[in-house]
Scaffold this motif. Structure first.
Motif, PDB file in Angstrom:
ATOM      1  N   THR A  37       0.825  -1.205   0.000  1.00  6.53           N
ATOM      2  CA  THR A  37       0.000   0.000   0.000  1.00  6.53           C
ATOM      3  C   THR A  37       0.859   1.255   0.000  1.00  6.53           C
ATOM      4  OG1 THR A  37      -1.784  -1.167   1.138  1.00  6.53           O
ATOM      5  CG2 THR A  37      -1.816   1.239   1.256  1.00  6.53           C
ATOM      6  N   ALA A  38       1.900   1.270   0.812  1.00 10.44           N
ATOM      7  CA  ALA A  38       2.804   2.431   0.844  1.00 10.44           C
ATOM      8  C   ALA A  38       3.444   2.651  -0.524  1.00 10.44           C
ATOM      9  CB  ALA A  38       3.875   2.230   1.910  1.00 10.44           C
ATOM     10  N   SER A  39       3.826   1.574  -1.165  1.00 13.33           N
ATOM     11  CA  SER A  39       4.446   1.680  -2.480  1.00 13.33           C
ATOM     12  C   SER A  39       3.464   2.219  -3.515  1.00 13.33           C
ATOM     13  CB  SER A  39       4.967   0.298  -2.891  1.00 13.33           C
ATOM     14  OG  SER A  39       5.747   0.381  -4.039  1.00 13.33           O
ATOM     15  N   LEU A  40       2.221   1.791  -3.458  1.00 14.57           N
ATOM     16  CA  LEU A  40       1.217   2.289  -4.399  1.00 14.57           C
ATOM     17  C   LEU A  40       0.876   3.756  -4.147  1.00 14.57           C
ATOM     18  CD1 LEU A  40      -1.057  -0.867  -4.652  1.00 14.57           C
ATOM     19  CD2 LEU A  40       0.459   0.065  -6.420  1.00 14.57           C
ATOM     20  N   LEU A  41       0.891   4.168  -2.891  1.00 11.16           N
ATOM     21  CA  LEU A  41       0.696   5.591  -2.584  1.00 11.16           C
ATOM     22  C   LEU A  41       1.850   6.424  -3.141  1.00 11.16           C
ATOM     23  CD1 LEU A  41      -0.642   5.342   1.068  1.00 11.16           C
ATOM     24  CD2 LEU A  41      -1.912   6.129  -0.944  1.00 11.16           C
ATOM     25  N   LEU A  42       3.068   5.929  -3.004  1.00  8.20           N
ATOM     26  CA  LEU A  42       4.234   6.620  -3.565  1.00  8.20           C
ATOM     27  C   LEU A  42       4.111   6.723  -5.082  1.00  8.20           C
ATOM     28  CD1 LEU A  42       7.063   7.884  -3.333  1.00  8.20           C
ATOM     29  CD2 LEU A  42       7.987   5.535  -3.436  1.00  8.20           C
TER      30      LEU A  42
END
Length: 107
Positions: A37-42
Motif C-alpha cells: 500500500t505504501a508503495s502504491l501511494l508513492l
C-alpha cells in the motif's frame, strides 16, 4: 527529470502490486499489504510530479515506461527472460509514449 519520475513510479507501482500478488497468489503473510500500500501511494504521488498539462496524457505516456519496467521486473525478480516479442512490444510502447510526451501541441 520526467524519465526518472516515470522510472521511480514504475518501480513503486510494480513493487506495490507484487506485494499484493505475494500475499494473495503465493499465500504469504497479510503484512505484505503494508509495504504494498505504501508503495502504491508513492506511485500515485510520483505521477503528480510529471510536468504535463493533463493528467490523462501523463498517465498514458507512463504506460510505455511501465511495460518496459514490468519486463525488467519479470527478468530480474521472477527469473523469466523476456523473449523477442516482449522486447518488440515494449519498444512499440516506448515509441508511443514518446509521441504522446514529445508531440507538438497546439494551443
Amino acid at each position: 527529470m520526467t524519465a526518472l519520475i516515470y522510472i521511480a513510479a514504475a518501480l513503486a507501482e510494480i513493487g506495490g502490486c507484487f506485494a499484493f500478488w505475494v500475499w494473495l497468489r503465493l499465500g504469504k503473510s497479510v503484512w505484505w499489504i503494508v509495504p504494498g500500500t505504501a508503495s502504491l501511494l508513492l506511485f500515485a504521488y510520483l505521477l503528480t510530479l510529471v510536468p504535463s498539462d493533463a493528467a490523462g496524457r501523463a498517465f498514458a505516456a507512463y504506460g510505455g515506461v511501465y511495460i518496459v519496467a514490468s519486463l525488467a521486473w519479470l527478468w530480474a525478480v521472477e527469473g523469466v527472460r523476456p523473449d523477442r516479442w516482449d522486447v518488440a512490444g515494449a519498444a512499440l510502447c516506448l515509441a508511443g509514449a514518446a509521441v504522446i510526451l514529445l508531440g507538438p501541441r497546439t494551443a
